[in-house]
Design a protein around this motif. Structure first.
Motif, PDB file in Angstrom:
ATOM      1  N   LEU A 162       0.826  -1.204   0.000  1.00  0.00           N
ATOM      2  CA  LEU A 162       0.000   0.000   0.000  1.00  0.00           C
ATOM      3  C   LEU A 162       0.862   1.257   0.000  1.00  0.00           C
ATOM      4  O   LEU A 162       0.600   2.215  -0.742  1.00  0.00           O
ATOM      5  CB  LEU A 162      -0.924  -0.014   1.212  1.00  0.00           C
ATOM      6  N   ALA A 163       1.917   1.249   0.811  1.00  0.00           N
ATOM      7  CA  ALA A 163       2.809   2.408   0.871  1.00  0.00           C
ATOM      8  C   ALA A 163       3.556   2.591  -0.442  1.00  0.00           C
ATOM      9  O   ALA A 163       3.655   3.705  -0.973  1.00  0.00           O
ATOM     10  CB  ALA A 163       3.796   2.252   2.027  1.00  0.00           C
ATOM     11  N   ALA A 164       4.075   1.484  -0.997  1.00  0.00           N
ATOM     12  CA  ALA A 164       4.815   1.566  -2.256  1.00  0.00           C
ATOM     13  C   ALA A 164       3.898   1.997  -3.399  1.00  0.00           C
ATOM     14  O   ALA A 164       4.280   2.823  -4.244  1.00  0.00           O
ATOM     15  CB  ALA A 164       5.463   0.222  -2.571  1.00  0.00           C
ATOM     16  N   GLY A 165       2.677   1.458  -3.435  1.00  0.00           N
ATOM     17  CA  GLY A 165       1.743   1.831  -4.488  1.00  0.00           C
ATOM     18  C   GLY A 165       1.332   3.286  -4.404  1.00  0.00           C
ATOM     19  O   GLY A 165       1.221   3.974  -5.430  1.00  0.00           O
ATOM     20  N   THR A 166       1.127   3.778  -3.172  1.00  0.00           N
ATOM     21  CA  THR A 166       0.767   5.185  -2.997  1.00  0.00           C
ATOM     22  C   THR A 166       1.910   6.085  -3.439  1.00  0.00           C
ATOM     23  O   THR A 166       1.698   7.092  -4.138  1.00  0.00           O
ATOM     24  CB  THR A 166       0.421   5.471  -1.518  1.00  0.00           C
ATOM     25  N   ALA A 167       3.139   5.730  -3.059  1.00  0.00           N
ATOM     26  CA  ALA A 167       4.301   6.532  -3.455  1.00  0.00           C
ATOM     27  C   ALA A 167       4.456   6.556  -4.978  1.00  0.00           C
ATOM     28  O   ALA A 167       4.736   7.613  -5.571  1.00  0.00           O
ATOM     29  CB  ALA A 167       5.565   5.978  -2.798  1.00  0.00           C
ATOM     30  N   ALA A 168       4.254   5.411  -5.624  1.00  0.00           N
ATOM     31  CA  ALA A 168       4.376   5.353  -7.083  1.00  0.00           C
ATOM     32  C   ALA A 168       3.309   6.210  -7.752  1.00  0.00           C
ATOM     33  O   ALA A 168       3.593   6.937  -8.718  1.00  0.00           O
ATOM     34  CB  ALA A 168       4.266   3.900  -7.550  1.00  0.00           C
ATOM     35  N   ALA A 169       2.079   6.154  -7.239  1.00  0.00           N
ATOM     36  CA  ALA A 169       0.998   6.949  -7.818  1.00  0.00           C
ATOM     37  C   ALA A 169       1.272   8.442  -7.657  1.00  0.00           C
ATOM     38  O   ALA A 169       1.018   9.245  -8.570  1.00  0.00           O
ATOM     39  CB  ALA A 169      -0.332   6.583  -7.157  1.00  0.00           C
ATOM     40  N   LEU A 170       1.815   8.841  -6.516  1.00  0.00           N
ATOM     41  CA  LEU A 170       2.143  10.250  -6.295  1.00  0.00           C
ATOM     42  C   LEU A 170       3.259  10.710  -7.234  1.00  0.00           C
ATOM     43  O   LEU A 170       3.229  11.835  -7.751  1.00  0.00           O
ATOM     44  CB  LEU A 170       2.558  10.467  -4.838  1.00  0.00           C
ATOM     45  N   ALA A 171       4.242   9.843  -7.452  1.00  0.00           N
ATOM     46  CA  ALA A 171       5.331  10.193  -8.367  1.00  0.00           C
ATOM     47  C   ALA A 171       4.810  10.363  -9.794  1.00  0.00           C
ATOM     48  O   ALA A 171       5.207  11.288 -10.515  1.00  0.00           O
ATOM     49  CB  ALA A 171       6.422   9.120  -8.318  1.00  0.00           C
ATOM     50  N   VAL A 172       3.908   9.479 -10.211  1.00  0.00           N
ATOM     51  CA  VAL A 172       3.291   9.612 -11.535  1.00  0.00           C
ATOM     52  C   VAL A 172       2.500  10.914 -11.625  1.00  0.00           C
ATOM     53  O   VAL A 172       2.531  11.620 -12.638  1.00  0.00           O
ATOM     54  CB  VAL A 172       2.383   8.401 -11.830  1.00  0.00           C
ATOM     55  N   GLY A 173       1.791  11.254 -10.544  1.00  0.00           N
ATOM     56  CA  GLY A 173       1.039  12.501 -10.519  1.00  0.00           C
ATOM     57  C   GLY A 173       1.940  13.710 -10.657  1.00  0.00           C
ATOM     58  O   GLY A 173       1.615  14.666 -11.377  1.00  0.00           O
ATOM     59  N   MET A 174       3.093  13.681  -9.984  1.00  0.00           N
ATOM     60  CA  MET A 174       4.053  14.779 -10.124  1.00  0.00           C
ATOM     61  C   MET A 174       4.492  14.928 -11.573  1.00  0.00           C
ATOM     62  O   MET A 174       4.572  16.038 -12.106  1.00  0.00           O
ATOM     63  CB  MET A 174       5.274  14.530  -9.238  1.00  0.00           C
ATOM     64  N   PHE A 175       4.789  13.816 -12.211  1.00  0.00           N
ATOM     65  CA  PHE A 175       5.231  13.841 -13.606  1.00  0.00           C
ATOM     66  C   PHE A 175       4.134  14.425 -14.495  1.00  0.00           C
ATOM     67  O   PHE A 175       4.402  15.245 -15.382  1.00  0.00           O
ATOM     68  CB  PHE A 175       5.592  12.429 -14.066  1.00  0.00           C
TER      69      PHE A 175
END
Length: 204
Positions: free
Chosen positions: A182-195
């Motif tokens: 859950l933590a890794a998936g949330t971090a990945a989604a946030l990074a994609v959002g930043m991009f």
């Protein structure tokens, strides 16, 4: 020396309100102090948006804690440092604490995603900049260190990974894997959002 009086007077008023109304006044006026502080750096419009993004993030913690039947305090805003939600009379439970900690970045990321969608539809660079800031803010909060949300998640995950926090160690380890994903998936989604929210200089 009249300028000193103008600077000191608001502080005296705030102290008086804090004495009269107690902690509630600190929570309420902390929001206004936060907006004012950030406005000195980025301007009032961005300051209001930034504080609202922080509020959405903290609302995630608050709502999840209430969902679990805990007794969270209202968010307290600390100018230039952010905000926090305190859990009152809550014994440490690694699974529940991990969910409360992750809920902030998740809801904060959804708030930033809403700004991203509206900003793209309206081609509004201001909203895109706020969205980028929101994704970045919540991603930083997931860094597994110190008092950040990620630090709380890491501590909860370590307990679960070692088989603690549950009657059956195998159940604890299973929940630990869920927390990590859950933590890794949330971090990945946030990074994609930043991009996605990044505005190149040629569009500024």
């Amino acid at each position: 020396m009249s300028w000193i009086g103008r600077l000191v007077a608001p502080v005296v008023v705030l102290v008086g309100l804090a004495v009269k109304f107690g902690g509630f006044s600190i929570k309420v006026f902390g929001v206004f102090l936060a907006v004012g502080g950030y406005a000195l750096i980025w301007g009032w419009e961005f300051a209001v948006g930034f504080v609202l993004l922080i509020a959405v993030h903290e609302l995630g913690h608050y709502v999840e804690a209430r969902r679990q039947g805990l007794d969270p305090a209202l968010p307290v805003f600390v100018p230039f440092l952010g905000a926090y939600v305190a859990l009152r009379n809550a014994p440490f439970d690694p699974w529940r604490n991990a969910l409360v900690s992750i809920a902030g970045p998740i809801l904060g990321g959804l708030g930033a995603a809403a700004l991203l969608v509206v900003g793209e539809l309206r081609d509004d660079r201001f909203l895109l900049a706020l969205a980028y800031t929101g994704f970045f803010l919540n991603l930083v909060n997931l860094i597994p260190a110190g008092p950040l949300d990620g630090g709380h998640v890491l501590r909860a995950w370590k307990v679960l990974r070692q088989g603690g926090g549950r009657a059956r160690p195998e159940d604890a380890r299973r929940l630990g894997r869920v927390v990590a994903l859950l933590a890794a998936g949330t971090a990945a989604a946030l990074a994609v959002g930043m991009f996605a929210a990044h505005v190149p200089q040629d569009r500024l």
